[in-house]
Design a protein around this motif. Sequence first.
Motif, PDB file in Angstrom:
ATOM      1  N   UNK A   1      69.003  -3.567 -49.550  1.00 59.07           N
ATOM      2  CA  UNK A   1      69.728  -3.561 -47.956  1.00 59.07           C
ATOM      3  C   UNK A   1      68.926  -4.655 -46.863  1.00 59.07           C
ATOM      4  N   UNK A   2      67.586  -3.997 -47.670  1.00 58.04           N
ATOM      5  CA  UNK A   2      66.656  -4.486 -46.316  1.00 58.04           C
ATOM      6  C   UNK A   2      66.901  -6.428 -46.664  1.00 58.04           C
ATOM      7  N   UNK A   3      66.506  -6.542 -47.907  1.00 58.94           N
ATOM      8  CA  UNK A   3      66.721  -8.525 -47.413  1.00 58.94           C
ATOM      9  C   UNK A   3      68.139  -8.623 -47.298  1.00 58.94           C
ATOM     10  N   UNK A   4      69.444  -7.835 -47.640  1.00 60.25           N
ATOM     11  CA  UNK A   4      70.022  -7.965 -46.495  1.00 60.25           C
ATOM     12  C   UNK A   4      69.824  -8.419 -45.613  1.00 60.25           C
ATOM     13  N   UNK A   5      69.619  -7.728 -44.681  1.00 58.13           N
ATOM     14  CA  UNK A   5      68.719  -7.009 -43.119  1.00 58.13           C
ATOM     15  C   UNK A   5      67.988  -8.114 -42.772  1.00 58.13           C
ATOM     16  N   UNK A   6      67.527  -8.239 -43.362  1.00 56.08           N
ATOM     17  CA  UNK A   6      65.990  -8.748 -42.859  1.00 56.08           C
ATOM     18  C   UNK A   6      66.187  -9.341 -41.063  1.00 56.08           C
ATOM     19  N   UNK A   7      67.297 -10.108 -41.275  1.00 53.33           N
ATOM     20  CA  UNK A   7      67.402 -11.588 -39.982  1.00 53.33           C
ATOM     21  C   UNK A   7      67.705 -10.376 -39.217  1.00 53.33           C
ATOM     22  N   UNK A   8      68.081  -9.560 -39.313  1.00 47.70           N
ATOM     23  CA  UNK A   8      68.920  -8.630 -38.042  1.00 47.70           C
ATOM     24  C   UNK A   8      67.923  -7.253 -37.567  1.00 47.70           C
ATOM     25  N   UNK A   9      67.303  -7.766 -38.680  1.00 51.71           N
ATOM     26  CA  UNK A   9      66.482  -6.024 -38.211  1.00 51.71           C
ATOM     27  C   UNK A   9      64.935  -6.029 -38.885  1.00 51.71           C
ATOM     28  N   UNK A  10      64.033  -5.242 -38.606  1.00 55.50           N
ATOM     29  CA  UNK A  10      63.218  -4.490 -38.840  1.00 55.50           C
ATOM     30  C   UNK A  10      63.111  -3.343 -39.711  1.00 55.50           C
ATOM     31  N   UNK A  11      63.649  -3.471 -41.224  1.00 52.66           N
ATOM     32  CA  UNK A  11      63.526  -2.742 -41.745  1.00 52.66           C
ATOM     33  C   UNK A  11      62.660  -1.665 -42.731  1.00 52.66           C
ATOM     34  N   UNK A  12      62.649  -0.552 -42.589  1.00 51.82           N
ATOM     35  CA  UNK A  12      61.630   0.359 -42.693  1.00 51.82           C
ATOM     36  C   UNK A  12      62.099   1.190 -43.551  1.00 51.82           C
ATOM     37  N   UNK A  13      61.546   1.569 -44.939  1.00 54.37           N
ATOM     38  CA  UNK A  13      61.726   2.014 -46.124  1.00 54.37           C
ATOM     39  C   UNK A  13      60.891   3.430 -46.377  1.00 54.37           C
ATOM     40  N   UNK A  14      61.310   4.198 -46.926  1.00 57.38           N
ATOM     41  CA  UNK A  14      60.364   4.916 -47.166  1.00 57.38           C
ATOM     42  C   UNK A  14      60.265   6.062 -48.829  1.00 57.38           C
TER      43      UNK A  14
END
Length: 296
Positions: free
Chosen positions: A40-53
Amino acid sequence: MGLDVRSDDNCHLWAEQSGTGPPLVLCHGGPGLWDYLTPVARLLDEHARTIRWDQRGCGRSQRRGPYSVARFVADLDAVRDQLAGPVMALLGHSWGAHLALRYAIEHPERVSHLIYAPGTGIDPERGWHPHYQRNLRQRLGHHLDRWETLGARVRTPAEQRERAVLQWSADFADPGTALRHAERMATPWLGINQDCNQALNAEVKQEHRNADLVVQCRALDLPVLIIDGAEDIRPRWAVDSLHEALPNSRRVSLAGCGHLPWVENPHDFRQAITTFLTQHSHQTPSHVHREPASPQ
């Protein structure tokens, strides 16, 4: 190595971030699992700073309780405070969708957007669960006997992983690729925290019986995207009451995919989320008035 977030009771929480743009915090499911939302982070990396935990007691985070919804909401707030900033968008999957919803109810001024992707709704009687059990057994097909055999005995770590892979394979619509997708979810295998799973599932089940939850959802005036896989074995009508209760929600159903729609329909999943984030980017969170629950 990841990032080290400290909760207010000094529990170490593993986190990772990538991409650029407004912060979007991802909440994995379970409970008792670890972050599997890298795709999911890879799909959205160009649009958001994704934070996973990894949630408390799970995966790479410190193995300690207590395991309660309130405690996990507080942990999520620590992730926001230390990595995201004053306001974040939230995406939760499965149990993580409920956690994200609870956080937004408690802290609406700290959430710009809520993505419920996909969860199991707020029905007090959990009427969807028998349908899920039936659908699970049906989709397991010729793997059902092995899954039941493993479930009936004390399992080694290897057998725990094997049973999880079999069960997770039912979360994908295409039987030809389901096991491969489930194997990827289980790699690396970090072990399921069963104590966490049992404690939180029991609390959520009880929480759904509280009329306050519906009242609080009706008062939640921030943009919400409910995104489903059309072939999820958890019946999608379970989410109808949540959709009806939220005053500012949009619902998208993606064809050809199950409980992890970003795996089987990544293009439409990304488009739905980026469109939602873009269309509502002008909105700012506000404090929400909470009406008192009606007397029983």
